[in-house]
Scaffold this active site. Structure first.
Site, PDB file in Angstrom:
ATOM      1  N   ASP A  17      -2.672  -6.326  -0.750  1.00  0.00           N
ATOM      2  CA  ASP A  17      -3.021  -6.191  -2.170  1.00  0.00           C
ATOM      3  C   ASP A  17      -1.819  -6.354  -3.098  1.00  0.00           C
ATOM      4  OD1 ASP A  17      -2.000  -3.798  -1.390  1.00  0.00           O
ATOM      5  OD2 ASP A  17      -3.633  -2.567  -2.167  1.00  0.00           O
ATOM      6  N   GLY A  32     -10.157   9.461  21.351  1.00  0.00           N
ATOM      7  CA  GLY A  32     -10.652  10.840  21.458  1.00  0.00           C
ATOM      8  C   GLY A  32      -9.700  11.876  20.893  1.00  0.00           C
ATOM      9  N   ASP A  76      -3.330  -3.121   7.525  1.00  0.00           N
ATOM     10  CA  ASP A  76      -3.782  -1.837   6.978  1.00  0.00           C
ATOM     11  C   ASP A  76      -5.276  -1.747   6.660  1.00  0.00           C
ATOM     12  OD1 ASP A  76      -1.208  -0.894   7.094  1.00  0.00           O
ATOM     13  OD2 ASP A  76      -0.755  -1.259   4.982  1.00  0.00           O
ATOM     14  N   VAL A 136      -3.568 -25.543   6.497  1.00  0.00           N
ATOM     15  CA  VAL A 136      -2.894 -26.848   6.578  1.00  0.00           C
ATOM     16  C   VAL A 136      -3.878 -27.922   7.040  1.00  0.00           C
ATOM     17  CG1 VAL A 136      -1.116 -28.159   7.818  1.00  0.00           C
ATOM     18  CG2 VAL A 136      -0.600 -25.849   6.973  1.00  0.00           C
ATOM     19  N   SER A 139       0.596  -8.530  -2.624  1.00  0.00           N
ATOM     20  CA  SER A 139       0.726  -9.986  -2.759  1.00  0.00           C
ATOM     21  C   SER A 139      -0.349 -10.550  -3.686  1.00  0.00           C
ATOM     22  CB  SER A 139       0.602 -10.647  -1.387  1.00  0.00           C
ATOM     23  OG  SER A 139       1.593 -10.119  -0.531  1.00  0.00           O
ATOM     24  N   ASP A 199      -6.743  -2.257   3.980  1.00  0.00           N
ATOM     25  CA  ASP A 199      -6.915  -1.465   2.756  1.00  0.00           C
ATOM     26  C   ASP A 199      -7.193  -2.317   1.520  1.00  0.00           C
ATOM     27  OD1 ASP A 199      -4.416  -2.603   2.697  1.00  0.00           O
ATOM     28  OD2 ASP A 199      -3.398  -0.835   1.892  1.00  0.00           O
ATOM     29  N   ARG A 223       9.474  -9.296   0.798  1.00  0.00           N
ATOM     30  CA  ARG A 223       9.066  -8.530  -0.378  1.00  0.00           C
ATOM     31  C   ARG A 223      10.044  -8.919  -1.478  1.00  0.00           C
ATOM     32  NH1 ARG A 223       7.418  -4.502   3.730  1.00  0.00           N
ATOM     33  NH2 ARG A 223       5.166  -4.402   3.546  1.00  0.00           N
ATOM     34  N   ARG A 253       1.166   3.446   5.271  1.00  0.00           N
ATOM     35  CA  ARG A 253       1.838   4.317   4.296  1.00  0.00           C
ATOM     36  C   ARG A 253       0.829   4.856   3.287  1.00  0.00           C
ATOM     37  NH1 ARG A 253       6.623   1.021   2.407  1.00  0.00           N
ATOM     38  NH2 ARG A 253       7.311   1.246   4.545  1.00  0.00           N
ATOM     39  N   THR A 278      -3.364  -8.228   6.275  1.00  0.00           N
ATOM     40  CA  THR A 278      -2.590  -6.984   6.389  1.00  0.00           C
ATOM     41  C   THR A 278      -3.184  -6.146   7.514  1.00  0.00           C
ATOM     42  OG1 THR A 278      -2.068  -4.836   5.377  1.00  0.00           O
ATOM     43  CG2 THR A 278      -3.955  -5.979   4.468  1.00  0.00           C
ATOM     44  N   HIS A 316      -4.949  19.383  27.090  1.00  0.00           N
ATOM     45  CA  HIS A 316      -3.970  18.569  26.349  1.00  0.00           C
ATOM     46  C   HIS A 316      -4.613  18.101  25.053  1.00  0.00           C
ATOM     47  CE1 HIS A 316      -5.746  14.611  27.357  1.00  0.00           C
ATOM     48  NE2 HIS A 316      -6.169  15.249  28.424  1.00  0.00           N
ATOM     49  N   GLY A 338       3.939  -7.425   4.122  1.00  0.00           N
ATOM     50  CA  GLY A 338       4.092  -7.148   5.564  1.00  0.00           C
ATOM     51  C   GLY A 338       3.394  -8.218   6.387  1.00  0.00           C
ATOM     52  N   HIS A 349       6.945  -0.527  14.239  1.00  0.00           N
ATOM     53  CA  HIS A 349       6.655  -1.944  14.001  1.00  0.00           C
ATOM     54  C   HIS A 349       6.069  -2.692  15.185  1.00  0.00           C
ATOM     55  CE1 HIS A 349       9.016  -1.022  10.444  1.00  0.00           C
ATOM     56  NE2 HIS A 349       8.390  -2.045   9.895  1.00  0.00           N
ATOM     57  N   GLN A 408       3.343  -2.264  16.162  1.00  0.00           N
ATOM     58  CA  GLN A 408       1.947  -2.477  15.735  1.00  0.00           C
ATOM     59  C   GLN A 408       1.772  -3.740  14.905  1.00  0.00           C
ATOM     60  OE1 GLN A 408       0.373   1.728  14.387  1.00  0.00           O
ATOM     61  NE2 GLN A 408       2.593   1.662  14.352  1.00  0.00           N
ATOM     62  N   ARG A 409       2.856  -4.283  14.390  1.00  0.00           N
ATOM     63  CA  ARG A 409       2.723  -5.488  13.547  1.00  0.00           C
ATOM     64  C   ARG A 409       2.908  -6.772  14.341  1.00  0.00           C
ATOM     65  NH1 ARG A 409       5.145  -3.911   8.218  1.00  0.00           N
ATOM     66  NH2 ARG A 409       6.561  -5.640   8.432  1.00  0.00           N
TER      67      ARG A 409
HETATM   68  P1  ADP Z   1       1.412  -6.448   0.697  1.00  0.00           P
HETATM   69  O1  ADP Z   1       1.061  -7.766   0.140  1.00  0.00           O
HETATM   70  O2  ADP Z   1       1.432  -6.434   2.197  1.00  0.00           O
HETATM   71  O3  ADP Z   1       0.573  -5.329   0.088  1.00  0.00           O
HETATM   72  P2  ADP Z   1       3.683  -5.590  -0.949  1.00  0.00           P
HETATM   73  O4  ADP Z   1       2.918  -4.498  -1.652  1.00  0.00           O
HETATM   74  O5  ADP Z   1       5.047  -5.276  -0.487  1.00  0.00           O
HETATM   75  O6  ADP Z   1       2.932  -6.147   0.345  1.00  0.00           O
HETATM   76  O7  ADP Z   1       3.744  -6.829  -1.948  1.00  0.00           O
HETATM   77  C1  ADP Z   1       4.307  -8.035  -1.544  1.00  0.00           C
HETATM   78  C2  ADP Z   1       4.970  -8.709  -2.710  1.00  0.00           C
HETATM   79  O8  ADP Z   1       3.980  -9.029  -3.707  1.00  0.00           O
HETATM   80  C3  ADP Z   1       5.995  -7.885  -3.450  1.00  0.00           C
HETATM   81  O9  ADP Z   1       7.237  -7.873  -2.825  1.00  0.00           O
HETATM   82  C4  ADP Z   1       6.061  -8.640  -4.788  1.00  0.00           C
HETATM   83  O10 ADP Z   1       6.825  -9.825  -4.634  1.00  0.00           O
HETATM   84  C5  ADP Z   1       4.604  -9.031  -4.989  1.00  0.00           C
HETATM   85  N1  ADP Z   1       3.964  -8.039  -5.852  1.00  0.00           N
HETATM   86  C6  ADP Z   1       3.532  -6.813  -5.518  1.00  0.00           C
HETATM   87  N2  ADP Z   1       3.030  -6.156  -6.596  1.00  0.00           N
HETATM   88  C7  ADP Z   1       3.162  -6.993  -7.656  1.00  0.00           C
HETATM   89  C8  ADP Z   1       2.874  -6.904  -9.059  1.00  0.00           C
HETATM   90  N3  ADP Z   1       2.316  -5.809  -9.579  1.00  0.00           N
HETATM   91  N4  ADP Z   1       3.146  -7.977  -9.823  1.00  0.00           N
HETATM   92  C9  ADP Z   1       3.716  -9.089  -9.297  1.00  0.00           C
HETATM   93  N5  ADP Z   1       4.021  -9.223  -8.000  1.00  0.00           N
HETATM   94  C10 ADP Z   1       3.767  -8.210  -7.182  1.00  0.00           C
HETATM   95  O1  F6P Z   2       1.456  -2.911   4.894  1.00  0.00           O
HETATM   96  C1  F6P Z   2       1.697  -3.054   6.251  1.00  0.00           C
HETATM   97  C2  F6P Z   2       2.663  -2.006   6.735  1.00  0.00           C
HETATM   98  O2  F6P Z   2       2.905  -2.221   8.115  1.00  0.00           O
HETATM   99  C3  F6P Z   2       2.241  -0.565   6.516  1.00  0.00           C
HETATM  100  O3  F6P Z   2       1.301  -0.096   7.444  1.00  0.00           O
HETATM  101  C4  F6P Z   2       3.558   0.132   6.595  1.00  0.00           C
HETATM  102  O4  F6P Z   2       3.522   1.345   5.909  1.00  0.00           O
HETATM  103  C5  F6P Z   2       4.489  -0.838   5.931  1.00  0.00           C
HETATM  104  O5  F6P Z   2       3.903  -2.119   6.061  1.00  0.00           O
HETATM  105  C6  F6P Z   2       5.864  -0.852   6.550  1.00  0.00           C
HETATM  106  O6  F6P Z   2       6.646  -1.748   5.856  1.00  0.00           O
HETATM  107  P1  F6P Z   2       8.109  -2.203   6.337  1.00  0.00           P
HETATM  108  O7  F6P Z   2       7.918  -3.289   7.341  1.00  0.00           O
HETATM  109  O8  F6P Z   2       8.754  -2.696   5.105  1.00  0.00           O
HETATM  110  O9  F6P Z   2       8.751  -1.017   6.947  1.00  0.00           O
END
Ligand code: ADP
Ligand code: F6P
Length: 325
Positions: free
Chosen positions: A107, A189, A131, A28, A109, A133, A76, A175, A129, A220, A15, A254, A256-257
């Site tokens: 995570d 609040g 998130d 760069v 990626s 997280d 992705r 998510r 990200t 409210h 994302g 979206h 928010q992104r």
């Molecule tokens: P984010 O990096 O925001 O958490 P994703 O979870 O969608 O987003 O992961 C991004 C990309 O990273 C995936 O589409 C895939 O190409 C790669 N990826 C995710 N998990 C794995 C994995 N277990 N092994 C290899 N590549 C992965």
């Molecule tokens: O990981 C970032 C995020 O924006 C999450 O908060 C959300 O659940 C997800 O990506 C949404 O992904 P997509 O853009 O594929 O709908």
């Protein structure tokens, strides 16, 4: 400063997040300052497999620090979960002479980056990200912008919610992670915040809490729900049916992104970008850049991915204590 590495690549993956452009710019320009050749890989691992790789000059990253999204675009790529495609990705790095690879993403990626690292490619991860997280870092690029965007939107919803004495249920992104919801909830609040990391409260628990607040004089109500929890419409109907309080759902989605990154995101992105290339220049690889206690730090990629992150108890308490009238 001299360096062994002659050519590095940078990609954004997963994302997108506001501040990714600032991080690309930093990677760069730091690479070029070391005398390295720098290339951009478009569309994350998908672009790597396709060999969608472009050379970078310093001027190519002018005028982007203030822009949301990512000039390298992102994707992705399901295939990259498979060993065969990971090997192809590593081969593509070798074909293009990419000796160091900076992956800006979440995570997921980093899992992909770890696979490439285990196949001998010098990879460094920068947490990008909205998130927040990623366990090994207190900050992820994009979070501050996303929280402020969501907070502004909720403020507007609150104006109309208070005029009509309604209950507003606002779904924010996340998510698998409740950080945006929790931060927005405290900052606006909210009476209740629902996040995926916590056990799901029943609709009855939530309604009881609203009724108690109404008995204390509240007119409210605001419930902030992280995307991963779901069922906002069902909750709104239950509240309206049982309490008679008109309830409305807003899904922020979206928006928010996007948007111009805040100063905080630009700062972290710029410094993490420099830090990542410094690591490559020092001959380090298989590292994830993090931020902790006011310092930029780095962790072994395999160890970083094993770490766990807990939701801060004080923030959970803050929602309950501070919204009581
Ligand atoms: P984010 O990096 O925001 O958490 P994703 O979870 O969608 O987003 O992961 C991004 C990309 O990273 C995936 O589409 C895939 O190409 C790669 N990826 C995710 N998990 C794995 C994995 N277990 N092994 C290899 N590549 C992965
Ligand atoms: O990981 C970032 C995020 O924006 C999450 O908060 C959300 O659940 C997800 O990506 C949404 O992904 P997509 O853009 O594929 O709908």
């Amino acid at each position: 400063m001299s360096t062994q590495i002659k050519k590095i690549g940078v990609m954004t993956s997963g994302g997108d997040a506001p501040g990714m452009n600032a991080a690309i710019r930093a990677v760069v320009r730091t690479g070029l300052s070391y005398g390295m050749e720098v290339v951009g890989i478009k569309n994350g691992f998908k672009g790597l497999l396709a060999g969608d790789i472009i050379p970078f000059k310093s001027s190519n990253v002018s005028d982007i620090i203030q822009r949301g999204g990512t000039i390298l675009q992102t994707a992705r790529c399901k295939e990259f979960m498979e060993r065969e495609y990971q090997e192809r990705g590593a081969d593509m790095c070798r074909v293009f002479g990419i000796e160091g690879l900076v992956v800006i993403g979440g995570d997921g990626s980093f899992q992909g980056a770890e696979k490439l690292a285990n196949l001998g490619i010098n990879t460094i991860g920068i947490p990008g990200t909205i998130d927040l997280d990623i366990a090994c870092t207190r900050y992820t690029i994009g979070f501050d912008t996303a929280v402020n965007t969501a907070m502004d939107a909720i403020n507007k919803i609150l104006d109309t919610s208070s005029s009509h004495s309604r209950c507003s249920i606002v779904e924010v992104m996340g998510r698998h992670a409740g950080y945006i919801a929790l931060w927005c909830g405290i900052a606006t609040g909210a009476e209740i915040v629902l996040i995926p990391e916590e056990d799901r409260r029943t609709n009855d628990d939530i309604i009881k809490s609203i009724v108690e607040n109404r008995n204390r004089g509240k007119k409210h109500f605001l419930i902030v729900v992280a995307e991963g929890v779901g069922n906002c419409q069902e909750l709104a109907q239950a509240i309206e049916h049982i309490t008679g309080i008109e309830s409305r759902v807003s899904v922020l989605g979206h928006l928010q992104r996007g948007g111009a990154p805040t100063a905080l995101d630009r700062m972290h992105a710029s410094l993490m970008g420099i830090y990542a290339v410094d690591l490559l220049a020092q001959g380090k690889a298989k590292r994830i850049v993090g931020y902790d206690n006011g310092q930029y730090v780095d962790y072994d990629i395999n160890e970083a991915l094993q770490m766990k992150k807990d939701i801060n108890e004080l923030r959970l308490r803050a929602v309950q204590i501070l919204s009581i009238k």
